[in-house]
Scaffold this motif. Structure first.
Motif, PDB file in Angstrom:
ATOM      1  N   VAL A  23      51.329  45.607  66.421  1.00 54.24           N
ATOM      2  CA  VAL A  23      52.292  46.488  65.772  1.00 54.24           C
ATOM      3  C   VAL A  23      53.152  45.616  64.864  1.00 54.24           C
ATOM      4  O   VAL A  23      53.722  44.612  65.316  1.00 54.24           O
ATOM      5  CB  VAL A  23      53.174  47.232  66.802  1.00 54.24           C
ATOM      6  CG1 VAL A  23      54.228  48.076  66.082  1.00 54.24           C
ATOM      7  CG2 VAL A  23      52.316  48.125  67.690  1.00 54.24           C
ATOM      8  N   PHE A  24      53.228  45.981  63.591  1.00 58.15           N
ATOM      9  CA  PHE A  24      53.969  45.184  62.616  1.00 58.15           C
ATOM     10  C   PHE A  24      54.422  46.099  61.478  1.00 58.15           C
ATOM     11  O   PHE A  24      54.225  47.317  61.529  1.00 58.15           O
ATOM     12  CB  PHE A  24      53.116  44.031  62.087  1.00 58.15           C
ATOM     13  CG  PHE A  24      51.795  44.438  61.481  1.00 58.15           C
ATOM     14  CD1 PHE A  24      51.627  44.509  60.101  1.00 58.15           C
ATOM     15  CD2 PHE A  24      50.707  44.748  62.289  1.00 58.15           C
ATOM     16  CE1 PHE A  24      50.412  44.883  59.541  1.00 58.15           C
ATOM     17  CE2 PHE A  24      49.477  45.120  61.743  1.00 58.15           C
ATOM     18  CZ  PHE A  24      49.343  45.189  60.366  1.00 58.15           C
ATOM     19  N   THR A  25      55.050  45.542  60.465  1.00 61.19           N
ATOM     20  CA  THR A  25      55.493  46.329  59.318  1.00 61.19           C
ATOM     21  C   THR A  25      54.928  45.755  58.031  1.00 61.19           C
ATOM     22  O   THR A  25      54.665  44.547  57.929  1.00 61.19           O
ATOM     23  CB  THR A  25      57.025  46.370  59.207  1.00 61.19           C
ATOM     24  OG1 THR A  25      57.521  45.029  59.102  1.00 61.19           O
ATOM     25  CG2 THR A  25      57.648  47.067  60.392  1.00 61.19           C
ATOM     26  N   LEU A  26      54.738  46.654  57.066  1.00 62.08           N
ATOM     27  CA  LEU A  26      54.376  46.281  55.706  1.00 62.08           C
ATOM     28  C   LEU A  26      55.314  46.999  54.752  1.00 62.08           C
ATOM     29  O   LEU A  26      55.790  48.101  55.062  1.00 62.08           O
ATOM     30  CB  LEU A  26      52.933  46.682  55.371  1.00 62.08           C
ATOM     31  CG  LEU A  26      51.797  45.947  56.077  1.00 62.08           C
ATOM     32  CD1 LEU A  26      50.454  46.584  55.697  1.00 62.08           C
ATOM     33  CD2 LEU A  26      51.795  44.460  55.730  1.00 62.08           C
ATOM     34  N   ALA A  27      55.569  46.397  53.613  1.00 59.46           N
ATOM     35  CA  ALA A  27      56.274  47.119  52.554  1.00 59.46           C
ATOM     36  C   ALA A  27      55.311  48.142  51.971  1.00 59.46           C
ATOM     37  O   ALA A  27      54.089  47.949  51.990  1.00 59.46           O
ATOM     38  CB  ALA A  27      56.746  46.154  51.472  1.00 59.46           C
ATOM     39  N   ALA A  28      55.857  49.236  51.437  1.00 55.57           N
ATOM     40  CA  ALA A  28      55.012  50.302  50.892  1.00 55.57           C
ATOM     41  C   ALA A  28      53.997  49.758  49.898  1.00 55.57           C
ATOM     42  O   ALA A  28      52.818  50.144  49.910  1.00 55.57           O
ATOM     43  CB  ALA A  28      55.886  51.373  50.244  1.00 55.57           C
ATOM     44  N   GLU A  29      54.426  48.846  49.035  1.00 52.77           N
ATOM     45  CA  GLU A  29      53.526  48.320  48.009  1.00 52.77           C
ATOM     46  C   GLU A  29      52.437  47.421  48.593  1.00 52.77           C
ATOM     47  O   GLU A  29      51.411  47.181  47.954  1.00 52.77           O
ATOM     48  CB  GLU A  29      54.324  47.546  46.969  1.00 52.77           C
ATOM     49  CG  GLU A  29      55.044  46.326  47.524  1.00 52.77           C
ATOM     50  CD  GLU A  29      55.902  45.626  46.482  1.00 52.77           C
ATOM     51  OE1 GLU A  29      55.809  46.002  45.295  1.00 52.77           O
ATOM     52  OE2 GLU A  29      56.662  44.707  46.853  1.00 52.77           O
ATOM     53  N   THR A 135      54.867  55.342  45.506  1.00 58.22           N
ATOM     54  CA  THR A 135      56.304  55.573  45.575  1.00 58.22           C
ATOM     55  C   THR A 135      57.101  54.533  44.789  1.00 58.22           C
ATOM     56  O   THR A 135      56.673  53.384  44.626  1.00 58.22           O
ATOM     57  CB  THR A 135      56.787  55.574  47.042  1.00 58.22           C
ATOM     58  OG1 THR A 135      58.179  55.826  47.061  1.00 58.22           O
ATOM     59  CG2 THR A 135      56.511  54.233  47.722  1.00 58.22           C
ATOM     60  N   ARG A 136      58.289  54.958  44.337  1.00 54.21           N
ATOM     61  CA  ARG A 136      59.208  54.038  43.646  1.00 54.21           C
ATOM     62  C   ARG A 136      59.891  53.101  44.645  1.00 54.21           C
ATOM     63  O   ARG A 136      60.337  52.019  44.281  1.00 54.21           O
ATOM     64  CB  ARG A 136      60.274  54.832  42.885  1.00 54.21           C
ATOM     65  CG  ARG A 136      59.726  55.646  41.719  1.00 54.21           C
ATOM     66  CD  ARG A 136      60.861  56.117  40.821  1.00 54.21           C
ATOM     67  NE  ARG A 136      61.787  56.999  41.541  1.00 54.21           N
ATOM     68  CZ  ARG A 136      61.710  58.321  41.530  1.00 54.21           C
ATOM     69  NH1 ARG A 136      60.740  58.922  40.853  1.00 54.21           N
ATOM     70  NH2 ARG A 136      62.594  59.046  42.194  1.00 54.21           N
ATOM     71  N   ASN A 137      59.969  53.546  45.900  1.00 51.42           N
ATOM     72  CA  ASN A 137      60.564  52.712  46.943  1.00 51.42           C
ATOM     73  C   ASN A 137      59.546  51.702  47.451  1.00 51.42           C
ATOM     74  O   ASN A 137      59.057  51.779  48.585  1.00 51.42           O
ATOM     75  CB  ASN A 137      61.070  53.584  48.098  1.00 51.42           C
ATOM     76  CG  ASN A 137      62.274  54.413  47.720  1.00 51.42           C
ATOM     77  OD1 ASN A 137      63.125  53.954  46.946  1.00 51.42           O
ATOM     78  ND2 ASN A 137      62.349  55.631  48.241  1.00 51.42           N
ATOM     79  N   THR A 138      59.202  50.757  46.603  1.00 45.66           N
ATOM     80  CA  THR A 138      58.096  49.835  46.883  1.00 45.66           C
ATOM     81  C   THR A 138      58.344  48.933  48.088  1.00 45.66           C
ATOM     82  O   THR A 138      57.395  48.453  48.703  1.00 45.66           O
ATOM     83  CB  THR A 138      57.813  48.953  45.658  1.00 45.66           C
ATOM     84  OG1 THR A 138      59.020  48.251  45.295  1.00 45.66           O
ATOM     85  CG2 THR A 138      57.346  49.814  44.482  1.00 45.66           C
ATOM     86  N   ARG A 139      59.603  48.708  48.446  1.00 43.22           N
ATOM     87  CA  ARG A 139      59.901  47.807  49.562  1.00 43.22           C
ATOM     88  C   ARG A 139      60.234  48.566  50.843  1.00 43.22           C
ATOM     89  O   ARG A 139      60.732  47.985  51.812  1.00 43.22           O
ATOM     90  CB  ARG A 139      61.068  46.870  49.206  1.00 43.22           C
ATOM     91  CG  ARG A 139      60.784  45.944  48.049  1.00 43.22           C
ATOM     92  CD  ARG A 139      59.515  45.132  48.247  1.00 43.22           C
ATOM     93  NE  ARG A 139      59.589  44.231  49.395  1.00 43.22           N
ATOM     94  CZ  ARG A 139      58.570  43.520  49.863  1.00 43.22           C
ATOM     95  NH1 ARG A 139      57.377  43.630  49.300  1.00 43.22           N
ATOM     96  NH2 ARG A 139      58.725  42.732  50.904  1.00 43.22           N
ATOM     97  N   LEU A 140      59.942  49.862  50.861  1.00 42.04           N
ATOM     98  CA  LEU A 140      60.158  50.646  52.072  1.00 42.04           C
ATOM     99  C   LEU A 140      59.317  50.071  53.210  1.00 42.04           C
ATOM    100  O   LEU A 140      58.117  49.872  53.071  1.00 42.04           O
ATOM    101  CB  LEU A 140      59.780  52.109  51.831  1.00 42.04           C
ATOM    102  CG  LEU A 140      59.875  53.045  53.044  1.00 42.04           C
ATOM    103  CD1 LEU A 140      61.336  53.270  53.423  1.00 42.04           C
ATOM    104  CD2 LEU A 140      59.195  54.370  52.745  1.00 42.04           C
TER     105      LEU A 140
END
Length: 377
Positions: A23-29, A135-140
């Motif tokens: 389980v980890f996170t990625l930025a939207a981009e 999305t414009r929120n690329t670092r979400l």
């Protein structure tokens, strides 16, 4: 060129003994850089590849409108199949693990070029991933659950299991089931054998349905010939398997759970070959031009099969001829492509694939068959 390695803080979940889960996170981009969507299709040899349904543009648009907002809370994570090349380094110290999970750093090697294959596949959340890529929120920050499995069988198995809250299209499940070899939930397991038989009917050289079955992987060029929906055939087979009066029921060994699939397949080939020969002008046409190829025709003739094939040995060299003789009893009373159905007083093209019409047509065909059989006796 040096490959780029993406490093993310991650938890390794102690769940499966041989399949690592992170389980980890990625930025939207980064989602688009890491993972691709395995669209369902077939290669030149007819082998199924991929497993994902087509893009739902309206759904993606709605997600994108939300993601482009000012205050976004997006707990809906993605499930990915990761390559075996990923590396996990545990955090130093005794506190990195609590027995259920281990904290550390996950390393994913990204492709050298924009058009190179991406290392991971989206197993669940393809519509969300498409919206995230735009999305414009690329670092979400996006929550990712990733399991290491490069083989398609494991990926398809997980794909079928996780898509239960928002059900998958029935025909997509039908086409995927024959490719899954792991133990399935009871509901899916019951649907696997009919799916396997439909797969055989669509590809075997001696099958009257060869190339006629429309599936999610059917290409635009093939759709002209693929006039029968796989759902209708699958349901007809499943009914015969499950009903004690069905033609396939005697070939189920209830004591050990085995099924004589080869004989059932032969019954299908014999019967439907006889149907094709009995109604050549109605066979192979689009459902709009022939109700025999329509869901109501396939389901109703499937129920008639249970009566016709009970007394015919499918292994007999005369099996098709015997089945044709039986179907000749109802042939004069059928209106698959024009006219009105006798007694029903219904135009041929007004019969629909719904329970009421299927029941009405099935009962009519069975009644005529029994009546004509009695006259011939």
């Amino acid at each position: 060129m040096t490959s780029l390695v993406l490093k993310r803080r991650a938890l390794r979940i102690e769940q499966h003994p041989t399949i690592p889960l992170y389980v980890f996170t990625l930025a939207a981009e980064e989602v688009h850089q890491v993972a691709d969507v395995a669209r369902i299709s077939r290669d030149e040899a007819g082998k199924l590849i991929g497993y994902q349904r087509p893009e739902k543009k309206q759904h993606v648009k709605q997600i994108l409108e939300y993601l482009d907002g000012e205050e976004v809370l997006f707990p809906n994570g993605l499930i990915m199949a990761l390559p075996s090349s990923v590396r996990f380094k545990s955090s130093p110290g005794p506190g990195s693990s609590d027995g259920l999970c281990t904290s550390g750093t996950l390393e994913i090697t990204l492709p050298d070029a924009p058009d190179a294959p991406r290392p991971a596949w989206i197993v669940d959340g393809q519509q969300r991933s498409l919206a995230l890529a735009r999305t414009r929120n690329t670092r979400l920050a996006v929550t990712i659950a990733g399991f290491v499995a490069e083989d398609l069988e494991t990926q398809r198995d997980q794909f079928l299991r996780v898509n239960t809250v928002s059900p998958l299209p029935t025909n997509l499940v039908t086409e995927l089931l024959p490719e899954v070899g792991t133990l399935l939930p009871t509901k899916l397991s019951a649907r696997k054998l009919p799916a396997v038989l439909v797969e055989a009917l669509n590809h075997d050289k001696d099958s009257p349905f060869r190339g006629l079955v429309r599936r999610p992987s059917t290409t635009a060029e093939q759709k002209t010939d693929a006039v029968v929906t796989d759902n209708s055939l699958t349901t007809a087979i499943q009914e015969s398997l499950n009903s004690p009066s069905g033609a396939f029921f005697p070939y189920k060994n209830l004591s050990n759970g085995t099924v004589d699939t080869a004989t059932i397949r032969q019954i299908l080939v014999v019967y439907w070959t006889a149907v094709r020969d009995t109604f050549p002008d109605a066979w192979g046409l689009p459902a709009t031009k022939s109700r025999l190829m329509h869901g109501v025709g396939i389901r109703s003739m499937g129920r008639l099969m249970d009566r016709v094939m009970m007394a015919i040995d499918p292994a007999s060299p005369h099996a098709v001829e015997l089945a044709r003789d039986e179907l000749a009893l109802i042939a004069p009373h059928c209106r698959w492509t024009q006219g009105r159905w006798p007694d029903l007083n219904t135009p041929w093209n007004e019969l629909q694939n719904n329970p009421r019409h299927i029941s009405t047509l099935s009962n009519y065909l069975l009644r005529i068959y029994v009546q004509e059989k009695a006259k011939a006796a």
